[in-house]
Design a protein around this motif. Structure first.
Motif, short mmCIF file in Angstrom:
data_model
loop_
_atom_site.label_atom_id
_atom_site.label_comp_id
_atom_site.label_asym_id
_atom_site.label_seq_id
_atom_site.Cartn_x
_atom_site.Cartn_y
_atom_site.Cartn_z
N ILE A 275 0.78 -1.79 0.11
CA ILE A 275 0.01 -0.29 0.30
C ILE A 275 0.78 1.20 0.21
CG2 ILE A 275 -1.91 1.65 1.35
CD1 ILE A 275 -2.60 -1.45 2.24
N GLY A 276 1.85 1.43 0.67
CA GLY A 276 2.47 1.80 0.93
C GLY A 276 3.39 2.83 -0.71
N ALA A 277 3.83 1.45 -0.77
CA ALA A 277 4.20 1.53 -2.72
C ALA A 277 3.88 2.09 -3.46
CB ALA A 277 5.31 -0.22 -2.62
N PHE A 278 1.97 2.00 -2.71
CA PHE A 278 1.68 2.57 -3.96
C PHE A 278 1.00 3.70 -4.46
CE2 PHE A 278 -3.34 3.47 -4.31
CZ PHE A 278 -3.82 3.22 -5.62
N VAL B 262 2.02 6.42 -6.41
CA VAL B 262 0.37 7.71 -6.64
C VAL B 262 1.19 9.36 -7.24
CG1 VAL B 262 -1.64 9.43 -6.01
CG2 VAL B 262 -1.24 6.18 -6.14
N ARG B 263 1.77 9.68 -5.84
CA ARG B 263 3.03 10.48 -5.06
C ARG B 263 3.82 11.43 -6.28
NH1 ARG B 263 5.36 11.68 -0.14
NH2 ARG B 263 3.08 11.32 0.81
N SER B 264 4.14 10.18 -7.31
CA SER B 264 5.35 10.28 -8.24
C SER B 264 4.98 10.59 -9.34
CB SER B 264 6.68 9.18 -8.33
OG SER B 264 5.74 8.24 -8.76
N GLY C 46 1.74 11.71 -9.89
CA GLY C 46 0.97 13.46 -9.36
C GLY C 46 2.11 14.47 -9.99
N LYS C 47 3.92 13.99 -9.66
CA LYS C 47 4.31 15.19 -9.32
C LYS C 47 4.21 16.03 -10.93
CE LYS C 47 6.37 14.98 -5.27
NZ LYS C 47 7.75 14.88 -4.83
N LYS C 48 4.36 14.41 -12.20
CA LYS C 48 4.38 14.21 -13.48
C LYS C 48 3.52 15.30 -14.36
CE LYS C 48 7.01 10.25 -13.36
NZ LYS C 48 7.07 9.05 -13.88
N VAL C 49 1.85 15.06 -13.69
CA VAL C 49 1.46 16.00 -14.17
C VAL C 49 1.58 17.08 -14.64
CG1 VAL C 49 -1.28 16.52 -14.15
CG2 VAL C 49 -0.97 14.26 -13.02
#
Length: 134
Positions: free
Chosen positions: A39-42, A46-48, A50-53
């Protein structure tokens, strides 16, 4: 020399050793045993992502919104026009059917009393003839 190149290509395309595959499987199994790590890896991925958006700027959003509204209005008017044309066509067909029905019923109404008058006149003539013969 040509043979050396062929052997180098074969060496490059050889699959990884079985021991490498087993170590990869073991590493994958450790993270799958602990659901909290997965779950932590997921959420980390997701955060990484989101930074690319790349979010659009306000003028670009306004421009796109106006384009969408104009297209909706144009399509709405086109559908409204088609609907009105088809409705008028159906009303015209219905009116023609009613006119034909009225004309047919009027013709029948006119001929029916004529027939009844003829039959009444025939009956009167027969009774008059029968009375005269007596």
């Amino acid at each position: 020399m040509a043979e050396d190149k062929k052997t180098k290509k074969k060496a490059d395309t050889k699959p990884a050793k079985k021991s490498d595959k087993k170590s990869d499987k073991k590493a994958g199994n450790k993270s799958s045993k602990n659901p909290f790590k997965a779950i932590g890896a997921f959420f980390k991925s997701v955060r990484s992502e989101g930074k690319k958006v790349v979010w659009p700027k306000a003028p670009e959003v306004l421009k796109n919104t106006i384009v969408v509204l104009v297209v909706i209005i144009i399509l709405g008017l086109a559908i409204f026009g088609i609907d009105q044309a088809l409705s008028q066509g159906m009303k015209g067909i219905k009116k023609l059917a009613e006119d034909n029905t009225k004309a047919t019923s009027t013709t029948q109404a006119v001929t029916m009393p004529d027939l009844s008058d003829v039959t009444t006149a025939d009956k009167e003539a027969k009774t008059t003839t029968a009375a005269a013969e007596k």
